[in-house]
Design a protein around this motif. Structure first.
Motif, PDB file in Angstrom:
ATOM      1  N   PHE A  57      -8.625  97.298  57.208  1.00 43.66           N
ATOM      2  CA  PHE A  57      -9.805  97.795  56.582  1.00 43.66           C
ATOM      3  C   PHE A  57     -10.186  97.512  55.069  1.00 43.66           C
ATOM      4  O   PHE A  57     -11.072  98.065  54.469  1.00 43.66           O
ATOM      5  CB  PHE A  57     -10.270  99.158  57.002  1.00 43.66           C
ATOM      6  CG  PHE A  57     -10.381  99.370  58.542  1.00 43.66           C
ATOM      7  CD1 PHE A  57     -11.469  98.977  59.214  1.00 43.66           C
ATOM      8  CD2 PHE A  57      -9.130  99.534  59.283  1.00 43.66           C
ATOM      9  CE1 PHE A  57     -11.527  98.955  60.704  1.00 43.66           C
ATOM     10  CE2 PHE A  57      -9.355  99.886  60.888  1.00 43.66           C
ATOM     11  CZ  PHE A  57     -10.532  99.482  61.659  1.00 43.66           C
ATOM     12  N   ARG A 105     -11.752  91.030  45.362  1.00 46.38           N
ATOM     13  CA  ARG A 105     -12.071  91.616  44.404  1.00 46.38           C
ATOM     14  C   ARG A 105     -12.245  90.931  42.984  1.00 46.38           C
ATOM     15  O   ARG A 105     -11.622  89.707  42.894  1.00 46.38           O
ATOM     16  CB  ARG A 105     -11.305  92.861  43.773  1.00 46.38           C
ATOM     17  CG  ARG A 105     -11.026  93.799  45.070  1.00 46.38           C
ATOM     18  CD  ARG A 105     -12.270  94.933  45.015  1.00 46.38           C
ATOM     19  NE  ARG A 105     -12.131  95.848  45.906  1.00 46.38           N
ATOM     20  CZ  ARG A 105     -12.403  95.947  47.216  1.00 46.38           C
ATOM     21  NH1 ARG A 105     -12.974  94.646  47.659  1.00 46.38           N
ATOM     22  NH2 ARG A 105     -12.163  96.766  47.926  1.00 46.38           N
ATOM     23  N   CYS A 107     -13.748  99.390  54.154  1.00 49.67           N
ATOM     24  CA  CYS A 107     -14.611  99.659  55.266  1.00 49.67           C
ATOM     25  C   CYS A 107     -15.328 101.009  55.493  1.00 49.67           C
ATOM     26  O   CYS A 107     -14.184 101.729  55.936  1.00 49.67           O
ATOM     27  CB  CYS A 107     -14.013  98.977  56.553  1.00 49.67           C
ATOM     28  SG  CYS A 107     -14.942  98.983  57.822  1.00 49.67           S
ATOM     29  N   GLY A 160     -20.456  95.181  61.233  1.00 48.48           N
ATOM     30  CA  GLY A 160     -20.370  96.211  62.155  1.00 48.48           C
ATOM     31  C   GLY A 160     -20.219  95.586  63.641  1.00 48.48           C
ATOM     32  O   GLY A 160     -19.547  96.075  64.426  1.00 48.48           O
ATOM     33  N   GLY A 162     -16.780 101.569  58.131  1.00 45.17           N
ATOM     34  CA  GLY A 162     -16.969 101.584  59.559  1.00 45.17           C
ATOM     35  C   GLY A 162     -15.792 101.936  60.334  1.00 45.17           C
ATOM     36  O   GLY A 162     -16.012 101.828  61.543  1.00 45.17           O
TER      37      GLY A 162
HETATM   38  C1  HEM Z   1     -12.573  96.111  63.784  1.00 48.82           C
HETATM   39  C2  HEM Z   1     -13.212  96.695  63.170  1.00 48.82           C
HETATM   40  C3  HEM Z   1     -13.344  96.495  61.598  1.00 48.82           C
HETATM   41  C4  HEM Z   1     -12.655  95.905  60.656  1.00 48.82           C
HETATM   42  C5  HEM Z   1     -11.314  95.210  60.885  1.00 48.82           C
HETATM   43  C6  HEM Z   1     -13.297  95.920  59.161  1.00 48.82           C
HETATM   44  C7  HEM Z   1     -12.933  95.422  58.047  1.00 48.82           C
HETATM   45  C8  HEM Z   1     -13.555  95.301  56.856  1.00 48.82           C
HETATM   46  C9  HEM Z   1     -13.147  94.886  55.738  1.00 48.82           C
HETATM   47  C10 HEM Z   1     -11.510  94.221  55.535  1.00 48.82           C
HETATM   48  C11 HEM Z   1     -13.937  95.002  54.661  1.00 48.82           C
HETATM   49  C12 HEM Z   1     -13.892  94.617  53.333  1.00 48.82           C
HETATM   50  C13 HEM Z   1     -13.435  95.826  52.812  1.00 48.82           C
HETATM   51  C14 HEM Z   1     -13.020  95.559  50.875  1.00 48.82           C
HETATM   52  O1  HEM Z   1     -13.659  94.706  50.288  1.00 48.82           O
HETATM   53  O2  HEM Z   1     -12.162  96.344  50.541  1.00 48.82           O
HETATM   54  C15 HEM Z   1     -14.942  95.706  55.222  1.00 48.82           C
HETATM   55  C16 HEM Z   1     -16.073  95.957  54.679  1.00 48.82           C
HETATM   56  C17 HEM Z   1     -17.198  96.440  55.386  1.00 48.82           C
HETATM   57  N1  HEM Z   1     -17.318  97.145  56.739  1.00 48.82           N
HETATM   58 FE1  HEM Z   1     -16.154  96.736  58.260  1.00 48.82          FE
HETATM   59  N2  HEM Z   1     -14.480  96.432  59.625  1.00 48.82           N
HETATM   60  C18 HEM Z   1     -14.788  96.655  60.628  1.00 48.82           C
HETATM   61  C19 HEM Z   1     -15.802  97.259  61.245  1.00 48.82           C
HETATM   62  C20 HEM Z   1     -16.886  97.851  60.750  1.00 48.82           C
HETATM   63  C21 HEM Z   1     -18.020  98.685  61.222  1.00 48.82           C
HETATM   64  C22 HEM Z   1     -18.248  99.100  62.669  1.00 48.82           C
HETATM   65  C23 HEM Z   1     -18.909  98.732  60.194  1.00 48.82           C
HETATM   66  C24 HEM Z   1     -20.288  99.464  60.304  1.00 48.82           C
HETATM   67  C25 HEM Z   1     -20.977  99.492  61.355  1.00 48.82           C
HETATM   68  C26 HEM Z   1     -18.559  98.175  59.142  1.00 48.82           C
HETATM   69  C27 HEM Z   1     -19.030  98.048  57.883  1.00 48.82           C
HETATM   70  C28 HEM Z   1     -18.544  97.540  56.832  1.00 48.82           C
HETATM   71  C29 HEM Z   1     -19.468  97.471  55.622  1.00 48.82           C
HETATM   72  C30 HEM Z   1     -20.704  97.939  55.236  1.00 48.82           C
HETATM   73  C31 HEM Z   1     -18.603  97.033  54.393  1.00 48.82           C
HETATM   74  C32 HEM Z   1     -18.900  96.591  53.086  1.00 48.82           C
HETATM   75  C33 HEM Z   1     -18.615  97.850  52.249  1.00 48.82           C
HETATM   76  C34 HEM Z   1     -18.929  97.798  50.750  1.00 48.82           C
HETATM   77  O3  HEM Z   1     -19.204  96.665  50.193  1.00 48.82           O
HETATM   78  O4  HEM Z   1     -18.741  98.621  49.998  1.00 48.82           O
HETATM   79  N3  HEM Z   1     -17.020  97.701  59.418  1.00 48.82           N
HETATM   80  N4  HEM Z   1     -14.691  95.859  56.842  1.00 48.82           N
END
Ligand code: HEM
Length: 486
Positions: free
Chosen positions: A424, A363, A431, A290, A433
């Motif tokens: 995302f 994956r 994601c 995040g 977030g």
């Molecule tokens: C520009 C902002 C962001 C982008 C482009 C982004 C992108 C991503 C992507 C591509 C993934 C992998 C998803 C997948 O495996 O299908 C991911 C996972 C994740 N993101 Fe984000 N993210 C962003 C912001 C955030 C924010 C603000 C948070 C929380 C504070 C966050 C928390 C997470 C978490 C915890 C995962 C893992 C989820 C899981 O394993 O179930 N992300 N994000």
């Protein structure tokens, strides 16, 4: 008798070895007919090629240029198939498990028990539970804090002498850590010095972890000075996270205390886990995901506005229209205002696309064959979703290097399959977030653009190269002049 036993034992052992070799093919034995690279190193597979390319993302760009939209490679002993065209995502949208082998570099920091590492039904239920902290309802509750922090930054920039320049990335990273920690992680971050110390420690640890992932730093270096420094920083960082947990837990447990602030993420963790180690892993995962992502999203959005004055003016006009309805002396952006900032929304989407913000997801299916793009893929293959490649794929996004928010106009978006823009990720594990990232970006950018004109300070600031890692950041600091908007 003894001879018979020895012959029997030798034949048995030989049989066992052959069977094992059959079951576990050595790196290099092609697993399916997807075109791709042979390993360049017996142990490391194509990791040396990743290092040479400069990053995982640049390696994937080259790989798809050479072999087409579906291509294979080896990450160490892990056989991988990468998907570089959004149409192929349709075949994997149902997958929810992540291959651990590709993300082991992160394990020293986030451990093996965070939502990021969990697979199967446990992974999905943990994802659902923790996503609630970032739901639309909670994001609305955070808006007063986002407004307050943005207005403090406006005040700070108003004191900068005319034509002085500021380091944009530094400012945005410091802002992003405040926005995340003050809304999600509670009591410990009510003290600014704690936030700053936390950010410094996190950044030093993260730089090394990204280096491990790109093959620039190996585990063997643990014994040398850099390795020792990494371990020292990691321990200090984990101690800090333990302080964060107890700062929120201890007052919560005292019936007389009203002072503890609400922190949806940490409160959910404290209510649902008895185990500090597990809570720590999840905090780390959310900070890793995040903080870097949003700090860099703010940086890239403001950077693109600075180098495209005509787009900046258009955003400023839209922002002014919305702010004209707000309290002049204390303007606070609400949900309904965010909905009106449509052109700014297009700019933010285009900033995410142009910078390839988070270049890859992955994956795995450990039990059965998959069929992707007509190819049979055996179980245990890591399926890399080359998100960065698809975001800049010229068939979908013409002239991908041009910054053009009109790609995200309602008409253009309607014509595109939603999978074509998946920054995302896709499916159930995407994601959690994304709403949080958008809410804070809208609030911060609208406050700043309303008050300031942003221009690059030096000629070199017009051409900033991206540095790709888990998240894409600028290769060098971006210096901007922030003058009051007339
Ligand atoms: C520009 C902002 C962001 C982008 C482009 C982004 C992108 C991503 C992507 C591509 C993934 C992998 C998803 C997948 O495996 O299908 C991911 C996972 C994740 N993101 Fe984000 N993210 C962003 C912001 C955030 C924010 C603000 C948070 C929380 C504070 C966050 C928390 C997470 C978490 C915890 C995962 C893992 C989820 C899981 O394993 O179930 N992300 N994000």
């Amino acid at each position: 008798m003894l001879i018979t036993f020895v012959i029997f034992a030798a034949v048995f052992i030989l049989g066992l070895v052959c069977f094992t070799i059959y079951l576990v093919p050595p790196a290099g034995k092609k697993q399916c007919s997807v075109p791709g690279l042979e390993p360049s190193d017996d142990k490391l597979g194509n990791i040396p090629d990743i290092t040479q390319a400069g990053s995982f993302h640049e390696f994937l760009v080259d790989l798809h240029e050479k072999f087409g939209s579906i291509a294979s490679f080896w990450y160490g002993a892990q056989f991988c198939v990468s998907l570089g065209e959004w149409k192929l995502f349709k075949d994997v949208v149902q997958l929810t498990d992540r291959p651990r082998s590709i993300f082991t570099a992160l394990e020293p920091l986030i451990g093996t028990r965070s939502v990021r590492s969990l697979n199967g039904p446990t992974g999905i239920s943990r994802h659902r539970l923790l996503s609630e902290a970032f739901s639309a309802k909670n994001c609305t509750r955070f808006l007063p804090e986002f407004n307050k922090i943005s207005m403090e930054l406006v005040e700070n920039w108003q004191n900068i002498p005319k034509d002085d320049h500021i380091p944009l990335h530094d400012y945005m990273m410091a802002l992003a850590i405040r926005l995340l920690t003050s809304t999600q992680l509670g009591a410990y971050f009510k003290v600014d010095a704690n936030t700053m110390e936390f950010q410094q420690l996190y950044e030093s640890v993260m730089a090394d972890l990204e280096a491990v992932m790109n093959g620039d730093l190996t585990v063997d270096e643990k014994g040398n000075t850099r390795g020792k420094m990494f371990q020292k920083n990691l321990t200090a960082f984990k101690t800090k996270v333990a302080d964060i947990i107890s700062a929120q837990r201890n007052p919560r447990n005292r019936t007389d205390s009203q002072a503890v602030p609400s922190a949806p993420l940490l409160d959910t963790l404290l209510t649902n886990s008895a185990d500090d180690e597990e809570i720590m892993c999840d905090i780390m995962a959310f900070v890793v995901e995040g903080f870097h992502s949003t700090g860099n999203l703010l940086t890239w959005t403001l950077y693109y506005l600075a180098i495209h004055p005509e787009i900046q003016d258009k955003v400023a006009k839209e922002v002014e229209k919305v702010f004209s309805k707000l309290d002049k002396n204390n303007p606070k952006v609400h949900d309904k205002d965010i909905k009106e900032l449509k052109y700014l929304g297009q700019v933010v989407d285009e900033a995410i696309r142009s910078s390839a913000m988070v270049p890859m997801a992955a994956r795995i299916d450990e039990t059965k064959d998959l069929k992707i793009g007509g190819f049979r893929i055996p179980p245990n293959t890591a399926i890399v979703q080359a998100l960065g490649v698809t975001l800049q794929e010229p068939k979908t996004f013409k002239e991908p290097n041009k910054f053009d928010p009109d790609r995200f106009s309602p008409e253009a978006t309607k014509k595109r399959n939603p999978l074509a823009f998946s920054p995302f990720g896709i499916g159930t594990r995407k994601c959690p977030g994304h709403k949080f990232a958008f809410s804070e970006t809208f609030v911060v950018v609208s406050h700043l653009i309303r008050k300031f004109t942003l221009t690059p300070a030096f000629e070199t600031d017009y051409f900033v190269e991206p540095k790709y890692g888990l998240v894409t950041k600028p290769e060098t600091e971006i210096w901007l002049k922030v003058n009051p908007r007339e």
